[in-house]
Every structure is written in C-alpha cells, then in structure tokens.
Design an enzyme around this catalytic site. Structure first.
Site, mmCIF file in Angstrom:
data_model
loop_
_atom_site.group_PDB
_atom_site.id
_atom_site.type_symbol
_atom_site.label_atom_id
_atom_site.label_comp_id
_atom_site.label_asym_id
_atom_site.label_seq_id
_atom_site.Cartn_x
_atom_site.Cartn_y
_atom_site.Cartn_z
ATOM 1 C CB CYS A 185 118.926 124.157 0.464
ATOM 2 S SG CYS A 185 117.689 124.892 -0.630
ATOM 3 C CB CYS A 209 123.535 113.669 -8.404
ATOM 4 S SG CYS A 209 122.362 114.639 -7.495
ATOM 5 C CB CYS A 227 111.432 121.292 0.693
ATOM 6 S SG CYS A 227 111.589 122.464 -0.670
ATOM 7 C CD GLU A 242 126.845 114.032 1.258
ATOM 8 O OE1 GLU A 242 127.099 113.857 2.444
ATOM 9 O OE2 GLU A 242 125.856 113.535 0.680
ATOM 10 C CB CYS A 246 116.409 112.413 -3.940
ATOM 11 S SG CYS A 246 116.568 111.902 -5.611
ATOM 12 C CB CYS A 296 114.454 118.496 1.526
ATOM 13 S SG CYS A 296 116.152 118.597 0.905
HETATM 14 N N1 SAH Z 1 116.796 122.254 -4.863
HETATM 15 C C1 SAH Z 1 116.504 121.582 -6.061
HETATM 16 C C2 SAH Z 1 117.478 120.480 -6.392
HETATM 17 C C3 SAH Z 1 117.992 119.633 -5.278
HETATM 18 S S1 SAH Z 1 116.848 118.549 -4.524
HETATM 19 C C4 SAH Z 1 115.081 121.077 -6.040
HETATM 20 O O1 SAH Z 1 114.448 121.125 -4.999
HETATM 21 O O2 SAH Z 1 114.608 120.673 -7.093
HETATM 22 C C5 SAH Z 1 116.713 117.218 -5.712
HETATM 23 C C6 SAH Z 1 115.378 116.469 -5.659
HETATM 24 O O3 SAH Z 1 115.299 115.646 -4.501
HETATM 25 C C7 SAH Z 1 114.181 117.403 -5.594
HETATM 26 O O4 SAH Z 1 113.135 116.981 -6.447
HETATM 27 C C8 SAH Z 1 113.768 117.254 -4.161
HETATM 28 O O5 SAH Z 1 112.453 117.649 -3.957
HETATM 29 C C9 SAH Z 1 114.020 115.796 -3.916
HETATM 30 N N2 SAH Z 1 114.052 115.421 -2.492
HETATM 31 C C10 SAH Z 1 114.423 116.193 -1.456
HETATM 32 N N3 SAH Z 1 114.329 115.496 -0.294
HETATM 33 C C11 SAH Z 1 113.909 114.270 -0.616
HETATM 34 C C12 SAH Z 1 113.656 113.083 0.141
HETATM 35 N N4 SAH Z 1 113.826 113.046 1.462
HETATM 36 N N5 SAH Z 1 113.234 111.981 -0.524
HETATM 37 C C13 SAH Z 1 113.093 111.999 -1.869
HETATM 38 N N6 SAH Z 1 113.331 113.075 -2.638
HETATM 39 C C14 SAH Z 1 113.730 114.208 -2.029
HETATM 40 FE FE1 SF4 Z 2 116.382 123.032 -1.087
HETATM 41 FE FE2 SF4 Z 2 115.858 120.492 -0.516
HETATM 42 FE FE3 SF4 Z 2 113.868 122.142 -1.159
HETATM 43 FE FE4 SF4 Z 2 115.632 121.378 -3.070
HETATM 44 S S1 SF4 Z 2 114.199 120.064 -1.951
HETATM 45 S S2 SF4 Z 2 114.848 123.470 -2.662
HETATM 46 S S3 SF4 Z 2 117.520 121.231 -1.811
HETATM 47 S S4 SF4 Z 2 115.180 122.316 0.672
#
Ligand code: SAH
Ligand code: SF4
Length: 354
Positions: free
Chosen positions: A116, A109, A120, A96, A337, A123
């Site tokens: 991934c 974006c 996290c 996406e 995000c 996420c």
């Molecule tokens: N992997 C990279 C970039 C992609 S994630 C990273 O982690 O930075 C982009 C941003 O969205 C990151 O700051 C991530 O922590 C945030 N993010 C992920 N899941 C989210 C959620 N459910 N709500 C809000 N932000 C989120």
């Molecule tokens: Fe991967 Fe999501 Fe963590 Fe970014 S926030 S490193 S996309 S698992």
C-alpha cells in the site's frame, strides 16, 4: 480485450463484461451468464465440465480464454478457527486472504493491492511499500479460493486486507459486482464492506454506482493527529471526509458508516479524544469499531490497555453511538488487521502524491 497469445481470464469478468466477451466470440450473451454461474456458483474452472455449452463453444473457449485462480502457497489455520492463506499471483507478488468463521457466518478479509502506498504510521502493510494493484480476477479469486477451501459459500466479504481498495477503483468495482451478482456469489449490499482510509473523490464516485457498506479508517478525532496517523488526511481532511461519508449513507435509514479506530496507548485513546470524536460524528449515522492495535516489529506504538479501551467504549456508548471492540482474531498467525504483509518485492512508494 485480447492481446496476441494471451488468454482472457474469465474469473475477473463481471456479468456485463462476460456477456460482451461471448458476443465478441460470435456467441450469445446468455452463454456468458451460464459460464459466470459455472465459475462462481459451481466452482468449475474446466470448460469441458461446463456441460450445457456446445462442444464447439468449449473448444473455442479453450483457445482464447481460461479460468485461472490464485495458487495457495501457504495455508495456516489459527487456534481460534481463523484461516490465513498466502496466495501467489505471479513470481513477484504474494498476498494474503483471511477467513474468519463465527457460528453460521464466515467472513473473508480480501486484499486489493500488493502492499500500500499510503503509509499509515501504525500499519505494517503500509511499511512494506507498494508493488502493484490487483486485477479483478485476483480480487475475486480470493473469494473463489476461500469458498472452495471451506466447501460452502461465504456470508460476508470485507475489503480490509492488504492495500487501499479505493486506490484500485475499477478492479475493485468489477470484483464487487461479481460478489453481489445473483448468478455468482449472491452477497447483499449489507454483506460486502469496503474499508477505506478516506479517498474522498473515490467515495463520492462510489456512491453514484454502488451501495456496498462503507467502513472508514478514522483513527483520530482531529486533523492534527490524523495527519500523522493517516497521511492521506493531509489531502482529504476531516472537513471534507465527514460530509462525503454522511452523504454516502443519506436516504437509507438502515445504513451507517462504520468508523474504524485503532487504539494506540497514550496517542488517541484519552477521554478528551472520545469527547472530540463524539462531537465530530454528530449528525452522521455511525457505528464505531475500536481495533486493539496489533503490534509488529519496529513499531513505536503500543496497544491501549484493556481498561482504557473499555472506558473509551463506555464513553462513546453513553453518547448514543454503537461502539464495539473488535476481537483480535488469528493473532498467533499474524493474520490480524495491519499485520498482512504478503510479499512486496518492489518497495518503492510509487504513486504517493499527497
Ligand atoms: N486500506 C484500507 C483497508 C485495509 S486496512 C484502510 O486503511 O481502511 C484494514 C484496517 O486495519 C484499517 O482500519 C486499518 O487502519 C487497520 N489497521 C492497520 N494497521 C493496523 C494495526 N497494526 N493494528 C490494528 N489495526 C490496523
Ligand atoms: Fe494502506 Fe495500511 Fe493505511 Fe490501509 S491502513 S491505507 S492498508 S497503509
């Protein structure tokens, strides 16, 4: 570069690579630069329309090369002007890309991986597992498609879509070179931002060769909590992450690290956390983006209340740190995000080595 029967996709070649490609064809480097302009400045993919190339060269290109762009399989505008495209890369992989228009600006974006591996805990991309890295052509292809669809160049690109860009280093660097090239997308270093969960050796390597803006997903002010929220912290804890980031912006007074901090109700959003955060970032040129948590099915987290987010922001602002609360955009189309999930067929956690 060429395997038998397979054409080289010129979309993903940066200036150096396209010059070298044309030289291997027995042509001149400047013809490569012309083609770079045709593809990225003029949006042309058909060699026959590249009128300043000789007929012979065009014929030769048709035999060994192509300009293949990702295919839009789903196109969804949101009520706030945000636009989400689902792009099909091959029959197993969808990603996406999200366009966020705001006045004269338009920010795309961009995704860097299908899924991934870093998992996290808050996420939804991470929860899908990992399928594969994107190629440089697939990364820059998102910029190409968005530019075509909106009918004008983008003003900003953030690598904040699906995936961890610094875990797909070479392809991301090639794509960012094209984004910044005057013959291609012409974006300045302040307008290309890479967002990372904190892969320290890659941040150090990036500093040597690039000066794009860096956003770091911090989300917690101490190791104990960050270990749970961002598991890569177990490998690269705060005492190595923070100095690496400070070093990244050293020597340029205009530059700051953008820290991303997701607001999770009762988890990381108290005054005590704010105080720890202020202490942690002392001496590092910083700005903080508070991100309201975007919920998804099956998550155990809730977003902090608006009042709590504001109190947290005020506390940080009083200490002198520029702090913004990110507007949630494209909420009605799951384009916010951490809601980008694309299609990940292989749900393995291949490569997760902490
Ligand atoms: N992997 C990279 C970039 C992609 S994630 C990273 O982690 O930075 C982009 C941003 O969205 C990151 O700051 C991530 O922590 C945030 N993010 C992920 N899941 C989210 C959620 N459910 N709500 C809000 N932000 C989120
Ligand atoms: Fe991967 Fe999501 Fe963590 Fe970014 S926030 S490193 S996309 S698992």
């Amino acid at each position: 570069m060429l395997t038998a029967g397979q054409k080289t996709n010129l979309l993903g070649l940066d200036r150096k690579a396209i010059e070298a490609f044309f030289q291997t064809l027995g042509s001149k480097a400047f013809q490569g630069r012309n083609v770079l302009k045709w593809i990225h400045k003029h949006g042309v993919t058909d060699f026959d329309a590249m009128t300043d190339l000789s007929k012979k060269l065009r014929q030769q290109l048709k035999e060994v090369a192509e300009v293949r762009v990702p295919e839009i399989v789903f196109d969804q505008p949101a009520s706030d002007g945000t636009h989400k495209w689902v792009l099909e890369l091959d029959c197993n992989s969808r990603i996406e890309a999200v366009l966020i228009p705001e006045g004269d600006r338009s920010t795309l974006c961009v995704s860097s991986q299908v899924g991934c591996v870093l998992d996290c805990s808050f996420c939804s991309t991470g929860k899908q597992g990992f399928s594969r890295n994107l190629t440089a052509a697939e990364i820059i292809g998102q910029v190409w498609v968005a530019t075509r669809e909106q009918g004008k160049p983008l003003t900003n690109v953030v690598l904040m879509g699906m995936g961890e860009p610094l875990a797909n280093y070479d392809a991301v660097i090639a794509a960012m070179d094209i984004m910044q090239d005057d013959l291609a997308c012409m974006l300045s270093k302040y307008r290309v931002t890479i967002s990372t969960s904190g892969i320290v050796p890659a941040i150090e390597k990036l500093r040597e060769i690039s000066d794009v803006s860096l956003a770091v997903s911090l989300h917690a002010p101490n190791n104990e909590l960050r270990d749970q929220l961002v598991p890569i912290n177990q490998k690269y804890p705060l005492e190595v992450l923070i100095p690496a980031c400070r070093e990244y912006v050293r020597g340029d007074k205009r530059r700051k690290i953008t820290w991303e901090y997701v607001m999770l109700d009762g988890i990381n959003d108290t005054d005590k956390h704010a105080k720890q955060l202020i202490r942690l970032l002392e001496g590092t040129p910083s700005k903080i983006n508070l991100i309201p948590f975007n919920t998804f099915p099956g998550t155990k987290y809730r977003c902090s209340t608006p009042g709590r987010i504001d109190a947290f922001r005020q506390r940080l602002m009083r200490s002198g740190i520029i702090t913004m609360t990110r507007k949630t955009r494209g909420d009605d189309i799951d384009a916010a995000c951490g809601q980008l999930v694309g299609l990940v067929r292989d749900r393995s956690r291949r490569g997760l080595k902490l």
